[in-house]
Design a protein around this motif. Structure first.
Motif, PDB file in Angstrom:
ATOM      1  N   VAL A 275      33.592  38.660  50.108  1.00 29.49           N
ATOM      2  CA  VAL A 275      33.936  39.852  49.335  1.00 29.49           C
ATOM      3  C   VAL A 275      32.768  40.182  48.415  1.00 29.49           C
ATOM      4  N   SER A 276      32.186  41.342  48.624  1.00 28.72           N
ATOM      5  CA  SER A 276      31.049  41.781  47.820  1.00 28.72           C
ATOM      6  C   SER A 276      31.488  42.912  46.904  1.00 28.72           C
ATOM      7  N   GLY A 277      31.046  42.846  45.654  1.00 29.94           N
ATOM      8  CA  GLY A 277      31.413  43.914  44.733  1.00 29.94           C
ATOM      9  C   GLY A 277      31.076  43.548  43.303  1.00 29.94           C
ATOM     10  N   PRO A 278      31.082  44.529  42.409  1.00 31.28           N
ATOM     11  CA  PRO A 278      30.782  44.273  41.001  1.00 31.28           C
ATOM     12  C   PRO A 278      31.925  43.542  40.318  1.00 31.28           C
ATOM     13  N   ARG A 279      31.689  43.140  39.083  1.00 30.94           N
ATOM     14  CA  ARG A 279      32.720  42.460  38.300  1.00 30.94           C
ATOM     15  C   ARG A 279      33.916  43.391  38.074  1.00 30.94           C
ATOM     16  N   GLY A 280      35.091  42.778  37.953  1.00 28.59           N
ATOM     17  CA  GLY A 280      36.275  43.558  37.626  1.00 28.59           C
ATOM     18  C   GLY A 280      36.882  44.308  38.783  1.00 28.59           C
ATOM     19  N   THR A 281      36.623  43.884  40.019  1.00 26.87           N
ATOM     20  CA  THR A 281      37.206  44.572  41.173  1.00 26.87           C
ATOM     21  C   THR A 281      38.257  43.710  41.864  1.00 26.87           C
ATOM     22  N   ALA A 282      38.924  42.852  41.102  1.00 29.16           N
ATOM     23  CA  ALA A 282      40.110  42.103  41.558  1.00 29.16           C
ATOM     24  C   ALA A 282      39.826  41.044  42.607  1.00 29.16           C
TER      25      ALA A 282
END
Length: 345
Positions: A40-47
């Motif tokens: 899972v790739s993504g910025p902080r705070g994306t659950a």
């Protein structure tokens, strides 16, 4: 599902909002852990961690194990007491995190910052369902069937392609800038933080249904096969994406079968393949053709969005936004710039 006394309440999986692509990938890995885990790739705070904890609660043992940064290989795979083996011909095995995660979730935050050797060991166990520890000619093998969830923030560096490819599925999350979805996420999180027990009670029926469907889907996997039309479609998609090797083909077939089993379908169809193709090819695609999208209204959306705590829950950074570029002015006439130490005439 009951809550143990003194344990932290878990946000329900069914209460996640705007996370259809992530939920689908996690459920497929739960039905068939042999898919090889979810990146899972993504910025902080994306659950990311919220969804991982919620999934663990739906699995048989409900284990949620976190691999911390800086963990040694021994802590991950376990250790053997060689002295006892030599002294009394008995092998004493001290379990590691892989053994603890059996039948649950092994969560690896910032997997892109781990040493390659540790990631290799993780992926080997996730794909095979077993862990083998060898020391000085003595070995011990145990079951290690778990759902591997690795997360990363692309701003902090990427995984080597050889390691990325070994994750079965990948989902790319983004910050949510749709006002209504953002409000719904915040309202749900506030309601959960205000009264976790009442919030969880409202979603208990859906949670129990997920548990039953995962159990039934696992039992149905062996009864589902692939006809020549499905095989041909998978080959066409993988060739068009220019993937290396055959791992994409195998994962796509297993993911499509897991989806069919979860939905209690009688057969694996091309529609099932199309609905999982995006998460199978996202991190393997070498050619730049469009990603296959679901083609029916009931299919989960592939568009990711954010879900996190409005009041800064311990494992969330809700409200985080990527830095914005600062305005700059281009200097076109270099001769007109006066050095700071120039003398006036």
């Amino acid at each position: 599902m009951s809550e143990a006394s003194g344990t932290r309440a878990v946000f329900p999986f069914s209460a996640l909002i705007g996370q259809q692509a992530l939920q689908q990938a996690l459920l497929l890995a739960a039905v068939d852990p042999g898919i090889g885990g979810v990146l899972v790739s993504g910025p902080r705070g994306t659950a990311k961690s919220t969804a991982a904890r919620a999934l663990a609660e739906l699995l048989p043992e409900g284990q949620f194990v976190t691999l911390p940064l800086g963990a040694s290989e021994d802590r991950l795979i376990g250790t053997l007491d060689i002295e006892s083996a030599l002294r009394d011909a008995s092998v004493r095995f001290s379990p590691g995190l892989l053994a603890k995660a059996h039948r649950g979730v092994l969560y690896v935050d910032e997997v892109n910052l781990l040493p390659d050797g540790l990631v290799d060991a993780l992926l080997d166990a996730a794909a095979s369902g077993v862990n083998t520890v060898e020391r000085d000619g003595v070995s011990h093998t145990h079951d290690a069937r778990f759902v591997l969830i690795g997360t990363m923030n692309p701003e902090e560096g990427e995984l080597r392609p050889q390691l990325t490819d070994r994750f079965g599925l990948m989902v790319a999350l983004e910050n949510c800038f749709e006002p209504q979805t953002r409000q719904d996420i915040v309202k749900a999180r506030l309601a959960f933080d205000l009264d976790p027990s009442a919030f969880r009670a409202r979603h208990a029926g859906q949670s129990d249904a997920y548990v039953s469907r995962i159990r039934a889907a696992r039992a149905a996997l062996a009864q589902l096969s692939f006809d020549d039309e499905v095989h041909a479609h998978v080959s066409t998609l993988c060739i068009a994406a220019g993937v290396d090797g055959l791992r994409a083909d195998l994962v796509m077939l297993r993911a499509a079968r897991a989806l069919a089993a979860f939905e209690q379908a009688d057969a694996v169809t091309i529609a099932h393949v199309d609905r999982v193709a995006g998460s199978v090819l996202l991190h393997r695609r070498r050619l730049h053709e469009p990603v296959v999208q679901p083609h029916d209204a009931s299919a989960p959306s592939q568009e990711p969005s954010a879900a996190a705590s409005a009041n800064a829950a311990a494992d969330s950074d809700y409200g985080y936004l990527p830095p914005e570029p600062t305005g700059t002015a281009r200097v076109t006439n270099v001769k007109s710039v006066i050095p700071l130490n120039a003398k006036k005439h």
